[in-house]
Design a protein around this motif. Structure first.
Motif, mmCIF file in Angstrom:
data_model
loop_
_atom_site.group_PDB
_atom_site.id
_atom_site.type_symbol
_atom_site.label_atom_id
_atom_site.label_comp_id
_atom_site.label_asym_id
_atom_site.label_seq_id
_atom_site.Cartn_x
_atom_site.Cartn_y
_atom_site.Cartn_z
ATOM 1 N N LYS A 197 0.850 -1.266 -0.029
ATOM 2 C CA LYS A 197 0.091 0.106 -0.039
ATOM 3 C C LYS A 197 0.882 1.232 0.172
ATOM 4 C CE LYS A 197 -3.780 -2.129 2.293
ATOM 5 N NZ LYS A 197 -4.918 -1.828 3.513
ATOM 6 N N LYS A 220 2.802 2.425 2.429
ATOM 7 C CA LYS A 220 2.599 3.240 3.676
ATOM 8 C C LYS A 220 3.450 2.790 4.470
ATOM 9 C CE LYS A 220 -2.558 3.849 3.296
ATOM 10 N NZ LYS A 220 -3.873 3.742 4.143
ATOM 11 N N SER A 241 5.145 4.176 8.861
ATOM 12 C CA SER A 241 4.842 5.204 9.918
ATOM 13 C C SER A 241 6.126 4.973 10.757
ATOM 14 C CB SER A 241 3.549 4.791 10.625
ATOM 15 O OG SER A 241 3.660 3.560 11.062
#
Length: 608
Positions: free
Chosen positions: A521, A523, A525
């Motif tokens: 995806k 992504k 963090s």
């Protein structure tokens, strides 16, 4: 015996005189009598009316010069004038005969003949003969509206006498229209009585409508419908027959009650659909001519009477045709394939694209997945761009397949029409005619590389690329970006997330740990707060290891000092100094570890 000739001749002459006087006594002046033409000169016509002398009539009284022996009606004007001559008049006889015939025609409702001589107010002046004139109203001059009255001047026609006198005066009114209608009605009756379906008759093209032409059959009309003009396609009746043209037609329908007659030209030949299957088969390639274009396709005439429809969906394998006019014009000669037919309905389904091979049938062999191509941008949309691979075949480059790391909000910011791009075929759906292309697939996925190098809990260095209300985006090795939520920016408990966010600026260098990765995806963090915890945990672990080996040069005070003065404020004690003795320092360190032992790893590389 001798005969006295003088005596006999005298008796004959006496007898003739007696007969003559007797005949004179039988006729009266003003009487209509018949005479015989015995001589014609340039000025006079001599008439024998049975008197001792001939009557003389000026030749001007004759409309047609008589011949010797003709019978002429005259009026006896005088039995004998002062010169002993009989006076007769043809002109007076004509007038008397005219009025006699006129009254009879009025009573019997029979037509009289007249010549339309001139146009007057409201109609025409008609010469009925014998110097008698009548009035013909324009509304009664024809069965149709008279557009050009001057065209009737000089016409000799039959008319009905509708009136002779008005207010005690001669005021003759005639009606040509009724006479025409009665004649037509009789002709029409005779037609229906004597005509059968299939009969061939002659007519004259009278007028046109959008659906055909009316044929004059002698004062009454028959309809030649546009569909009965030819077995083939007829766009306009005027293109097939001309006004005033005399044509032979076939009677195909008669309705005496409705007074309807349907005529045909095409029925002189056989219906071509009868022989259709002898000439045409499904999947055969044929030639035809475009006769009509519609929104849904084109009508193509294969031969006279055989017309098929090529639907717009059958025009091209590769192009999206919005209107048939993009490819065809009326009159074009084209090749097409017979896809199907219905003899009862008289329909043929045709295809234009089937004449050529379907390029989508071999598209996977021509452009297998993984193929690299350099092609031009044909169209840009909000979702991506169409790349023309060849005429009529486009591949679609989605915005998500332009870059591994860059978020493309609108492809137009990265691409332009006509721009040449190197792309890779990443998927083909032949049935749905869909080819997917990508640019980012030309290089390795940096997200996969990053995920292989950095597991959750790993330390990573990067640079703040942007600051938002909810955190900061950080660009790390490989060019990828990850988010540090503002709740993970604080380095100690006393600093609020908002304060931590305020001290962050684009371009700042940071060190953090990886919290979560989703390469599929794109992504990631990160966390600075967890990085600080990791540093502290690593320091405690190193201290414990050195204690066990007896080589410790790192004290618990060093660890506590790294927590800052905040912890000192909580305990109200002074920071540990290096003045304690070794035994006291160790005792305090041991007690501190018992109160706050190191926490085990939670499996993500970050202490819980």
């Amino acid at each position: 015996m001798e005969v006295d000739t003088d005596t006999n001749s005298g008796d004959v002459q006496s007898q003739l005189q007696e007969e003559y006087l007797k005949s004179l006594e039988q006729l009266e002046e003003g009487q209509l009598i018949d005479g015989r033409v015995i001589q014609v000169t340039q000025e006079q016509v001599f008439i024998d009316v049975g008197y001792k002398s001939e009557g003389k009539i000026p030749i001007s009284e004759f409309s047609d010069i008589p011949e010797i022996g003709d019978t002429v009606s005259v009026i006896l004007v005088s039995k004998e004038n002062k010169h002993g001559e009989v006076i007769v008049s043809k002109q007076k006889a004509d007038v008397k005969l005219f009025w006699k015939n006129l009254r009879q025609a009025f009573q019997d409702h029979t037509p009289v003949e007249g010549i339309i001589e001139k146009q007057v107010k409201g109609g025409f002046d008609v010469n009925l003969g014998a110097q008698v004139h009548a009035f013909l109203p324009i509304s009664q001059s024809s069965t149709q509206k008279v557009e050009k009255p001057e065209n009737l001047i000089g016409l000799k026609a039959k008319m009905l006498v509708e009136r002779i006198y008005s207010d005690g005066k001669v005021n003759i009114v005639v009606n040509r229209r009724k006479c025409m209608e009665e004649e037509v009605s009789q002709k029409q009756k005779d037609f229906f009585d004597n005509t059968s379906i299939g009969d061939e008759i002659n007519g004259v093209v009278k007028s046109f409508t959008s659906f055909g032409a009316f044929i004059d059959l002698g004062g009454f009309d028959g309809l030649l419908h546009i569909n009965d003009m030819s077995w083939g396609h007829v766009a306009r009746p005027k293109d097939f027959v001309k006004k005033g043209q005399e044509i032979k037609v076939k009677v195909i329908r008669i309705d005496p009650e409705e007074r309807r007659i349907n005529l045909s030209l095409k029925h002189f030949t056989d219906d071509p659909w009868v022989h259709f299957e002898d000439k045409y088969q499904i999947n055969s390639i044929v030639k035809g001519r475009v006769t009509k274009l519609a929104e849904f396709g084109a009508f193509i005439e294969l031969e006279e009477g055989i017309e098929g429809l090529a639907h717009i969906s059958e025009f091209s394998w590769v192009k999206k045709i919005q209107s048939p006019g993009e490819l065809l014009s009326i009159g074009d000669e084209v090749e097409c394939m017979i896809l199907g037919y219905d003899l009862q309905a008289g329909r043929v389904s045709l295809g234009l694209k089937q004449v050529n091979a379907n390029p989508w049938a071999t598209i996977q062999e021509k452009y297998p997945v993984g193929t690299r191509l350099t092609r031009k941008v044909a169209k840009i949309t909000n979702a991506g761009a169409f790349i023309e691979l060849e005429e009529g075949i486009d591949g679609f480059l989605h915005g998500d397949d332009i870059s591994w790391t860059k978020k493309i909000k609108h492809p137009g910011s990265e691409l332009s029409l006509g721009q040449e791009l190197e792309v890779m075929v990443i998927a083909i759906d032949r049935n749905n005619r869909n080819i997917k292309l990508g640019i980012k697939q030309l290089t390795e996925d940096p997200w996969q590389n990053f995920a292989a190098a950095y597991k959750p809990g790993s330390q990573v260095e990067g640079e703040i690329s942007s600051v938002t209300d909810f955190g900061v985006f950080v660009k790390v090795p490989g060019g990828i970006e990850g988010l540090i939520h503002k709740s993970n920016l604080s380095e100690n408990r006393e600093e609020s997330p908002e304060d931590a966010l305020k001290r962050c600026h684009a371009g700042d260098k940071i060190t953090a740990v990886v919290l979560e990765l989703q390469p599929e995806k794109q992504k990631a963090s990160f966390s600075i707060r967890d990085y600080r915890k990791k540093v502290q945990r690593d320091e405690i672990s190193r201290y414990m290891a050195e204690e066990e080996s007896g080589d410790s040069t790192f004290t618990l005070g060093d660890i506590l000092k790294s927590k800052g003065a905040a912890n000192d404020a909580e305990t109200g004690k002074e920071a540990v100094t290096g003045k304690e003795t070794g035994a006291e320092r160790k005792a305090e360190e041991t007690a501190a570890l018992k109160e706050n032992p190191p926490q085990p790893d939670n499996g993500s590389g970050v202490a819980s």
